[in-house]
Scaffold this active site. Structure first.
Site, mmCIF file in Angstrom:
data_model
loop_
_atom_site.group_PDB
_atom_site.id
_atom_site.type_symbol
_atom_site.label_atom_id
_atom_site.label_comp_id
_atom_site.label_asym_id
_atom_site.label_seq_id
_atom_site.Cartn_x
_atom_site.Cartn_y
_atom_site.Cartn_z
ATOM 1 C CB VAL A 1 0.236 -5.805 4.458
ATOM 2 C CG1 VAL A 1 -1.067 -5.086 4.992
ATOM 3 C CG2 VAL A 1 0.106 -6.087 3.014
ATOM 4 C CB SER B 1 -0.954 -0.124 1.267
ATOM 5 O OG SER B 1 -1.994 -0.910 0.987
HETATM 6 N N1 GLN Z 1 -1.862 -5.522 -1.798
HETATM 7 C C1 GLN Z 1 -2.584 -5.321 -0.460
HETATM 8 C C2 GLN Z 1 -4.090 -5.793 -0.702
HETATM 9 O O1 GLN Z 1 -4.543 -5.133 -1.541
HETATM 10 C C3 GLN Z 1 -2.311 -4.200 -0.172
HETATM 11 C C4 GLN Z 1 -2.761 -3.720 1.342
HETATM 12 C C5 GLN Z 1 -1.851 -3.056 2.362
HETATM 13 O O2 GLN Z 1 -0.559 -2.943 1.999
HETATM 14 N N2 GLN Z 1 -2.536 -2.563 3.293
HETATM 15 O O3 GLN Z 1 -4.734 -6.160 0.307
#
Ligand code: GLN
Length: 304
Positions: free
Chosen positions: A258, A61
Site C-alpha cells: 500500500v 506488504s
Molecule cells: N502495513 C500494512 C497493513 O498491515 C500493509 C498492507 C499492504 O501493504 N497491503 O495494513
C-alpha cells in the site's frame, strides 16, 4: 529500449488519477498521487531506470515474501507451513473473516496481513531487537543496499493505529498460530512494513528471485526451493483478491504494497520494481498494474 520504456511510463501515469493514495496508515497520505517509477535489471546486469524510480517509500506488504524466506531459513518449510497456509483467500488483504469462519482458524497464506504476522513471529532472535535486526540485515543483503532503514514515523503511526492487525494477531495467538507473544510479532511486522525503499531496491530483490536465490556476485543466499516458494505465493496470492486477474493480465510473479511498491520477477530474465502510490479498490497500485500489463504484452514476459 530506454525511450520505449519512458513512453510506457508516460502513457500510464495518467491512470493514477483513477486511484487514491492510502491514508489509513498515518504518513502514507503524503505521497504524490501522480508519481510513477520503473526500474528493470536484467540477469545480464543491464539496468533501465525511468521516472520516479529513486523516490523513497515504505515497502509495506512487499516485505511479506522476503520475511517468508527468512522464516523458512530459520525454521524449515514444514514448521512455517504448519503456522500459515498456501492458498489464496479471495478476500481483502486485511480481512479477518476467514480466520474466524474457517474451521482450522489458520491464516490462509503469508501474503495477507494475518499470514504475514504469523510469519513475522517466526523470525529467530533473543529479543525483538535482534529479531528485527536479523530481518533488516536480510533485506539489506538481498537488495544489495546496506543503507536500508525504517521510517520511524510510519512505524509508530501504524503501531498506534493498527488495531485490526492487532486483533488478528491476538486471535491467532489464541488458536496456536503465533510463536511467542502477539505484541512481539506485531512489532516485527509493523517495522518490516516501514522499511524505506525505492523502486530500484525492489528491482534488486526481484532480480535475486529471478536468479533463484542468488545475488549478483554469485553468492547463493536461499535455496532454489525457497525462491520457488516465494515466487509461487507471489503469483497465486501476491496481489491479494486481484491475483487471478493480474495473473491473466500480466502473468509475472509480483507483490504489491500500500506504499505504492510492486516487486516483480521474470524468472531467469529480470527483476522489475515499480513505484505507483495511487491504489485501486483492492489496495494495488493502479498505474503500476497497467504499466506492468503493457510491459508484459510488449516484451512477452508472461510466464503462461
Ligand atoms: N502495513 C500494512 C497493513 O498491515 C500493509 C498492507 C499492504 O501493504 N497491503 O495494513
Amino acid at each position: 529500449m530506454k525511450k520505449f520504456l519512458k513512453s510506457l511510463v508516460e502513457k500510464n501515469r495518467g491512470i493514477s488519477e483513477l486511484g487514491n493514495v492510502a491514508n489509513y496508515i498515518p504518513g502514507l497520505e503524503k505521497s504524490n498521487k501522480h508519481a510513477l517509477g520503473l526500474c528493470i535489471i536484467k540477469t545480464n546486469g543491464t539496468i533501465y531506470s525511468i521516472g520516479d524510480y529513486d523516490v523513497k517509500f515504505t515497502i509495506q506488504s512487499v516485505s511479506k515474501p522476503i520475511t517468508l524466506m527468512l522464516a523458512i531459513l530459520d525454521h524449515g518449510e514444514e514448521h512455517v507451513f504448519s503456522k500459515v497456509g498456501m492458498e489464496p483467500t479471495g478476500d481483502a488483504f486485511n480481512s479477518i473473516q476467514k480466520l474466524e469462519t474457517c474451521k482450522s482458524h489458520k491464516p490462509f497464506n503469508p501474503m495477507i496481513n494475518a499470514g504475514a504476522i504469523a510469519t513475522s513471529a517466526l523470525i529467530k532472535g533473543a529479543d525483538n531487537q535482534e529479531r528485527f535486526d536479523r530481518l533488516l540485515n536480510f533485506f539489506r543483503k538481498i537488495s544489495e543496499n546496506e543503507t536500508l532503514e525504517i521510517n520511524n514515523d510510519v512505524y509508530l503511526g501504524e503501531k498506534r493505529t493498527g488495531n485490526k492487525n492487532r486483533a488478528m494477531a491476538y486471535f491467532m495467538k489464541g488458536e496456536g498460530y503465533i510463536d511467542g507473544e502477539a505484541e512481539d510479532a506485531l512489532e516485527v511486522y509493523f517495522k518490516q512494513c516501514s522499511i524505506e525503499v525505492t523502486a530500484k531496491d525492489l528491482t534488486k530483490i526481484g532480480l535475486f528471485l529471478a536468479r533463484g536465490g542468488v545475488m549478483s556476485n554469485g553468492e547463493r543466499v536461499v535455496s532454489e526451493r525457497i525462491a520457488k516458494i516465494a515466487k509461487t505465493l507471489m503469483i497465486t496470492c501476491g496481489m491479494y483478491d486481484g491475483s487471478g486477474e493480474f495473473a491473466l493480465r500480466v502473468g509475472i510473479p509480483s507483490k504489491s504494497g500500500v506504499g505504492g511498491g510492486i516487486m516483480s520477477v521474470v524468472p531467469g530474465k529480470m527483476g522489475i520494481g515499480v513505484f505507483s502510490p495511487a491504489l485501486d479498490e483492492k489496495g494495488n497500485p493502479i498505474a503500476g498494474e497497467a504499466l506492468l500489463e503493457d510491459l508484459s504484452d510488449e516484451l512477452s514476459l508472461s510466464i503462461f
